[in-house]
Design a protein around this motif. Structure first.
Motif, mmCIF file in Angstrom:
data_model
loop_
_atom_site.group_PDB
_atom_site.id
_atom_site.type_symbol
_atom_site.label_atom_id
_atom_site.label_comp_id
_atom_site.label_asym_id
_atom_site.label_seq_id
_atom_site.Cartn_x
_atom_site.Cartn_y
_atom_site.Cartn_z
ATOM 1 N N ASP A 31 0.802 -1.226 0.000
ATOM 2 C CA ASP A 31 0.000 0.000 0.000
ATOM 3 C C ASP A 31 0.835 1.277 0.000
ATOM 4 O O ASP A 31 0.297 2.375 -0.054
ATOM 5 C CB ASP A 31 -0.990 0.008 1.166
ATOM 6 N N ARG A 69 -15.281 -2.137 -6.661
ATOM 7 C CA ARG A 69 -14.678 -2.259 -5.321
ATOM 8 C C ARG A 69 -14.720 -3.715 -4.854
ATOM 9 O O ARG A 69 -13.731 -4.241 -4.337
ATOM 10 C CB ARG A 69 -15.396 -1.349 -4.325
ATOM 11 N N ASN A 73 -11.457 -7.426 -4.381
ATOM 12 C CA ASN A 73 -11.192 -8.536 -3.456
ATOM 13 C C ASN A 73 -10.779 -9.810 -4.179
ATOM 14 O O ASN A 73 -10.241 -10.721 -3.557
ATOM 15 C CB ASN A 73 -12.417 -8.803 -2.579
ATOM 16 N N HIS A 80 -4.267 -5.802 -4.806
ATOM 17 C CA HIS A 80 -5.387 -5.169 -4.105
ATOM 18 C C HIS A 80 -4.871 -4.177 -3.071
ATOM 19 O O HIS A 80 -5.393 -3.058 -2.960
ATOM 20 C CB HIS A 80 -6.272 -6.235 -3.465
ATOM 21 N N GLU A 81 -3.836 -4.542 -2.341
ATOM 22 C CA GLU A 81 -3.255 -3.629 -1.346
ATOM 23 C C GLU A 81 -2.636 -2.405 -2.025
ATOM 24 O O GLU A 81 -2.719 -1.288 -1.500
ATOM 25 C CB GLU A 81 -2.227 -4.351 -0.484
ATOM 26 N N LYS A 84 -5.418 -0.109 -2.872
ATOM 27 C CA LYS A 84 -5.891 0.574 -1.658
ATOM 28 C C LYS A 84 -4.975 1.752 -1.323
ATOM 29 O O LYS A 84 -5.452 2.828 -0.942
ATOM 30 C CB LYS A 84 -5.927 -0.399 -0.475
ATOM 31 N N SER A 87 -5.634 4.554 -3.713
ATOM 32 C CA SER A 87 -6.877 5.211 -3.324
ATOM 33 C C SER A 87 -6.629 6.170 -2.168
ATOM 34 O O SER A 87 -7.053 7.331 -2.209
ATOM 35 C CB SER A 87 -7.916 4.153 -2.930
ATOM 36 N N ARG A 88 -5.955 5.708 -1.155
ATOM 37 C CA ARG A 88 -5.679 6.535 0.019
ATOM 38 C C ARG A 88 -4.873 7.782 -0.355
ATOM 39 O O ARG A 88 -5.219 8.895 0.006
ATOM 40 C CB ARG A 88 -4.929 5.710 1.069
ATOM 41 N N LEU A 94 -11.913 3.801 -3.547
ATOM 42 C CA LEU A 94 -11.310 2.531 -3.949
ATOM 43 C C LEU A 94 -12.036 1.914 -5.146
ATOM 44 O O LEU A 94 -11.392 1.392 -6.055
ATOM 45 C CB LEU A 94 -11.272 1.545 -2.778
#
Length: 162
Positions: A31, A69, A73, A80-81, A84, A87-88, A94
């Protein structure tokens, strides 16, 4: 790794555009790997996202982003991380990051590409070990992507991996 969104982060420029070069450290937590790219392009991210959204009919976007979203998963955990983290850092939801990341894959999948024509991609390595990837832009997003690209060296244990 498919990072359509990240390839789209560099602003709209002229044909003289020279891609920036980045090092993505795979030793970092997933991430955090793309933080530098996001931070250095934070001003254009909303513009790119809005332009990319034009390829998705506005009336179905309220449904598309939650589905995207959830699809996140199903991606490999590291990817995926990474999404994320993107996105952050970018401030984009996300679902939009995942959806925009797979936008090309979704829009390119139709009978025309399967039966008659499709993207051509060439990967080669020169005598020095440099790897080159060339791809034609035979899909509808060429105006969006034609001058937005980055060079990325993926690094692990302080070594560029091939």
């Amino acid at each position: 790794m498919n990072y359509l969104l990240l390839l789209s982060l560099i602003g709209f420029t002229s044909a003289d555009f020279k891609p920036r070069k980045y090092r993505v450290n795979l030793d970092l937590p997933p991430d955090q790997r793309w933080n530098q790219v996001i931070r250095e392009n934070i001003e254009v991210i909303p513009l790119i996202a809005e332009e990319a959204k034009k390829y998705i009919p506005s009336f179905i976007q309220p449904v598309v982003w939650p589905i995207a979203r959830a699809l996140g998963n199903l991606l490999p955990k590291d990817i995926h991380e990474e999404l994320k983290g993107i996105s952050r850092e970018s401030g984009l939801p996300l679902g939009e990051v995942v959806g925009l990341n797979i936008l090309y894959d979704i829009t390119a999948f139709d009978r025309k590409h399967i039966l008659y024509e499709g993207c051509t991609s060439i990967v080669l390595q020169d005598k020095r070990g440099n790897i080159f990837h060339g791809r034609n832009l035979d899909y509808e997003m060429q105006d969006l992507l034609k001058n937005m690209t980055i060079y990325v060296d993926f690094v692990k244990n302080n070594t560029v991996i091939n």
